[in-house]
Design a protein around this motif. Structure first.
Motif, PDB file in Angstrom:
ATOM      1  N   LEU A 109       0.845  -1.178   0.000  1.00  0.00           N
ATOM      2  CA  LEU A 109       0.000   0.000   0.000  1.00  0.00           C
ATOM      3  C   LEU A 109       0.889   1.239   0.000  1.00  0.00           C
ATOM      4  N   SER A 110       0.315   2.411   0.167  1.00  0.00           N
ATOM      5  CA  SER A 110       1.121   3.624   0.149  1.00  0.00           C
ATOM      6  C   SER A 110       1.922   3.752   1.438  1.00  0.00           C
ATOM      7  N   ARG A 111       2.718   4.783   1.544  1.00  0.00           N
ATOM      8  CA  ARG A 111       3.667   4.921   2.642  1.00  0.00           C
ATOM      9  C   ARG A 111       2.982   5.127   3.986  1.00  0.00           C
ATOM     10  N   ILE A 112       3.667   4.671   5.045  1.00  0.00           N
ATOM     11  CA  ILE A 112       3.198   4.876   6.409  1.00  0.00           C
ATOM     12  C   ILE A 112       4.174   5.803   7.122  1.00  0.00           C
ATOM     13  N   SER A 113       3.637   6.720   7.921  1.00  0.00           N
ATOM     14  CA  SER A 113       4.481   7.661   8.647  1.00  0.00           C
ATOM     15  C   SER A 113       5.192   6.965   9.791  1.00  0.00           C
ATOM     16  N   ALA A 114       6.492   7.129   9.847  1.00  0.00           N
ATOM     17  CA  ALA A 114       7.271   6.718  11.015  1.00  0.00           C
ATOM     18  C   ALA A 114       7.765   7.997  11.663  1.00  0.00           C
ATOM     19  N   GLY A 115       6.853   8.807  12.058  1.00  0.00           N
ATOM     20  CA  GLY A 115       7.141  10.099  12.661  1.00  0.00           C
ATOM     21  C   GLY A 115       5.908  10.539  13.404  1.00  0.00           C
ATOM     22  N   LYS A 116       5.472  11.761  13.212  1.00  0.00           N
ATOM     23  CA  LYS A 116       4.255  12.237  13.845  1.00  0.00           C
ATOM     24  C   LYS A 116       3.037  11.622  13.155  1.00  0.00           C
ATOM     25  N   PHE A 117       1.921  11.617  13.891  1.00  0.00           N
ATOM     26  CA  PHE A 117       0.678  11.194  13.267  1.00  0.00           C
ATOM     27  C   PHE A 117       0.371  12.110  12.088  1.00  0.00           C
ATOM     28  N   PHE A 157      -0.241  -7.387   4.496  1.00  0.00           N
ATOM     29  CA  PHE A 157      -0.004  -6.300   3.563  1.00  0.00           C
ATOM     30  C   PHE A 157       1.329  -5.653   3.917  1.00  0.00           C
ATOM     31  N   ALA A 158       1.825  -4.799   3.035  1.00  0.00           N
ATOM     32  CA  ALA A 158       3.125  -4.161   3.231  1.00  0.00           C
ATOM     33  C   ALA A 158       2.992  -2.661   3.056  1.00  0.00           C
ATOM     34  N   LEU A 159       3.873  -1.933   3.745  1.00  0.00           N
ATOM     35  CA  LEU A 159       3.904  -0.475   3.663  1.00  0.00           C
ATOM     36  C   LEU A 159       5.345  -0.012   3.566  1.00  0.00           C
ATOM     37  N   GLU A 160       5.574   1.011   2.768  1.00  0.00           N
ATOM     38  CA  GLU A 160       6.905   1.629   2.707  1.00  0.00           C
ATOM     39  C   GLU A 160       7.008   2.693   3.788  1.00  0.00           C
ATOM     40  N   VAL A 161       8.109   2.683   4.515  1.00  0.00           N
ATOM     41  CA  VAL A 161       8.292   3.589   5.656  1.00  0.00           C
ATOM     42  C   VAL A 161       8.741   4.963   5.176  1.00  0.00           C
ATOM     43  N   ALA A 197      13.633   0.192  11.113  1.00  0.00           N
ATOM     44  CA  ALA A 197      13.147   0.341   9.738  1.00  0.00           C
ATOM     45  C   ALA A 197      13.491   1.724   9.217  1.00  0.00           C
ATOM     46  N   PRO A 198      14.631   1.879   8.565  1.00  0.00           N
ATOM     47  CA  PRO A 198      15.009   3.193   8.025  1.00  0.00           C
ATOM     48  C   PRO A 198      14.066   3.639   6.921  1.00  0.00           C
ATOM     49  N   PRO A 199      14.030   4.946   6.640  1.00  0.00           N
ATOM     50  CA  PRO A 199      13.152   5.446   5.573  1.00  0.00           C
ATOM     51  C   PRO A 199      13.383   4.698   4.263  1.00  0.00           C
ATOM     52  N   GLY A 200      12.304   4.353   3.611  1.00  0.00           N
ATOM     53  CA  GLY A 200      12.391   3.617   2.358  1.00  0.00           C
ATOM     54  C   GLY A 200      12.314   2.119   2.505  1.00  0.00           C
ATOM     55  N   SER A 201      12.467   1.613   3.720  1.00  0.00           N
ATOM     56  CA  SER A 201      12.314   0.177   3.932  1.00  0.00           C
ATOM     57  C   SER A 201      10.839  -0.195   3.881  1.00  0.00           C
ATOM     58  N   VAL A 202      10.571  -1.476   3.810  1.00  0.00           N
ATOM     59  CA  VAL A 202       9.198  -1.970   3.708  1.00  0.00           C
ATOM     60  C   VAL A 202       8.896  -2.822   4.936  1.00  0.00           C
ATOM     61  N   VAL A 203       7.777  -2.537   5.587  1.00  0.00           N
ATOM     62  CA  VAL A 203       7.354  -3.348   6.729  1.00  0.00           C
ATOM     63  C   VAL A 203       6.229  -4.273   6.277  1.00  0.00           C
ATOM     64  N   ASP A 240      -9.520   9.872  13.058  1.00  0.00           N
ATOM     65  CA  ASP A 240      -9.592  10.830  11.947  1.00  0.00           C
ATOM     66  C   ASP A 240      -8.816  10.351  10.722  1.00  0.00           C
ATOM     67  N   GLY A 241      -8.248   9.140  10.782  1.00  0.00           N
ATOM     68  CA  GLY A 241      -7.542   8.576   9.636  1.00  0.00           C
ATOM     69  C   GLY A 241      -6.039   8.728   9.687  1.00  0.00           C
ATOM     70  N   ALA A 242      -5.506   9.510  10.661  1.00  0.00           N
ATOM     71  CA  ALA A 242      -4.057   9.645  10.774  1.00  0.00           C
ATOM     72  C   ALA A 242      -3.455   8.332  11.263  1.00  0.00           C
ATOM     73  N   ALA A 243      -2.291   7.982  10.746  1.00  0.00           N
ATOM     74  CA  ALA A 243      -1.697   6.688  11.069  1.00  0.00           C
ATOM     75  C   ALA A 243      -0.202   6.822  11.303  1.00  0.00           C
ATOM     76  N   THR A 244       0.355   5.836  12.007  1.00  0.00           N
ATOM     77  CA  THR A 244       1.787   5.839  12.283  1.00  0.00           C
ATOM     78  C   THR A 244       2.249   4.427  12.632  1.00  0.00           C
ATOM     79  N   PHE A 245       3.550   4.227  12.568  1.00  0.00           N
ATOM     80  CA  PHE A 245       4.214   2.966  12.892  1.00  0.00           C
ATOM     81  C   PHE A 245       5.005   3.178  14.172  1.00  0.00           C
ATOM     82  N   LYS A 246       4.669   2.426  15.228  1.00  0.00           N
ATOM     83  CA  LYS A 246       5.333   2.604  16.521  1.00  0.00           C
ATOM     84  C   LYS A 246       5.367   1.292  17.298  1.00  0.00           C
ATOM     85  N   GLN A 247       6.214   1.283  18.322  1.00  0.00           N
ATOM     86  CA  GLN A 247       6.188   0.207  19.315  1.00  0.00           C
ATOM     87  C   GLN A 247       5.150   0.532  20.386  1.00  0.00           C
ATOM     88  N   PHE A 248       4.439  -0.494  20.866  1.00  0.00           N
ATOM     89  CA  PHE A 248       3.438  -0.298  21.917  1.00  0.00           C
ATOM     90  C   PHE A 248       4.027  -0.691  23.272  1.00  0.00           C
TER      91      PHE A 248
END
Length: 213
Positions: A91-99, A125-129, A138-144, A165-173
Motif C-alpha cells: 500500500l502507500s507509505r506509512i508515517s514513522a514520525g508524527k501522526f 499487507f506491506a507499507l513503505e516507511v 526500519a530506516p526510511p524507504g524500507s518496507v514493513v 480521523d484517519g491519521a496513522a503511524t508505525f510505533k512500538q506499543f
C-alpha cells in the motif's frame, strides 16, 4: 523491456504456471480474471490447469494485472517443494514520525505486490516507511510486512496504529507505566506519545522489515 515465454508454456520443460495462486490472492473468481483478460472463464480454467498454451499477449497482460514480472507467472514443477511464497500487496507509505493523515492505508490503494517467503498464516499487507522515528528497526524507504490478523496490541511489539480521523503511524506499543506509542530512533527529537483518551485503531502487527543495503 520485452518478455517472451511461449517456449516455456506447455513445452514439457517442467514449468507450471501460478495464475491460480495470483488470482486467489485477489479473491477473484475465474470469471473475474476472464473479464480482465477479455477471454472466457473456460479459457482461464484451461490456462490454470496447463491445458492450453498461454499466448504471449496474455502473459504480458497477466503480469500487468498482478503487478509481477512475466517470469513470475511460472514456477518449476520438478522442485518437489511446497511453494510458501506469499504475494503481499504494498500500500502507500506509512508515517514513522508524527501522526498524519494516511489515506493510503486501504486495500483499494495497492501500488504493487512483492513476494515474501516463510510467513505464518495471516492477513498480510506491506507499507513503505516514510520518516525516521523507527530507523533503528526500519530506516526510511524500507518496507514493513504487516499482519492484519493481529490487532490486539501486546507490550513491546510493533504495530501500525490509526486515529479515528484517519491519521496513522508505525510505533512500538508499551503498556507500562502507561499505554504509549514509542519511537525507536537515532533521532533524539522523537519522543513517546501517550495514548491517553485517544481512540486508537490497530491495522496490524509489523512482523518483518525488508531493507535494501
Amino acid at each position: 523491456m520485452r518478455y517472451a515465454f511461449s517456449a516455456m508454456a506447455g513445452s514439457g520443460c517442467g514449468m507450471d504456471n501460478r495464475i491460480k495462486h495470483f488470482r486467489d490472492s485477489r479473491k477473484w473468481t475465474q470469471s473475474d480474471l476472464a473479464d480482465e483478460l477479455g477471454v472466457s472463464w473456460q479459457t482461464v480454467s484451461r490456462m490454470e490447469n496447463a491445458h492450453t498454451r498461454i499466448m504471449p499477449k496474455h502473459e504480458t497482460r497477466l503480469s500487468e494485472i498482478f503487478g509481477v514480472d512475466p517470469s513470475d507467472i511460472y514456477v518449476a514443477s520438478e522442485a518437489g517443494e511446497a511453494d510458501d511464497t506469499v504475494l503481499v500487496p504494498v500500500l502507500s507509505r506509512i508515517s514513522a514520525g508524527k501522526f498524519r493523515n494516511q489515506d493510503g492505508v486501504r486495500e483499494a490503494d495497492i501500488e504493487r505486490h512483492i513476494k515474501v517467503s516463510h510467513l505464518p498464516r495471516g492477513d498480510w499487507f506491506a507499507l513503505e516507511v516514510d520518516g525516521d522515528s523507527m530507523d533503528r528497526l526500519a530506516p526510511p524507504g524500507s518496507v514493513v510486512i504487516v499482519n492484519r490478523a493481529e490487532h490486539d496490541p501486546m507490550d513491546g511489539k510493533h504495530y501500525i496504529f490509526s486515529l479515528d480521523d484517519g491519521a496513522a503511524t508505525f510505533k512500538q506499543f508499551r503498556k507500562e507505566p502507561e499505554p504509549m506509542l514509542v519511537p525507536q530512533s537515532f533521532n533524539p527529537n522523537h519522543y513517546a506519545v501517550p495514548v491517553g483518551e485517544r481512540e486508537l485503531y490497530v491495522f496490524g502487527r509489523v512482523r518483518r522489515v525488508i531493507t535494501d543495503l
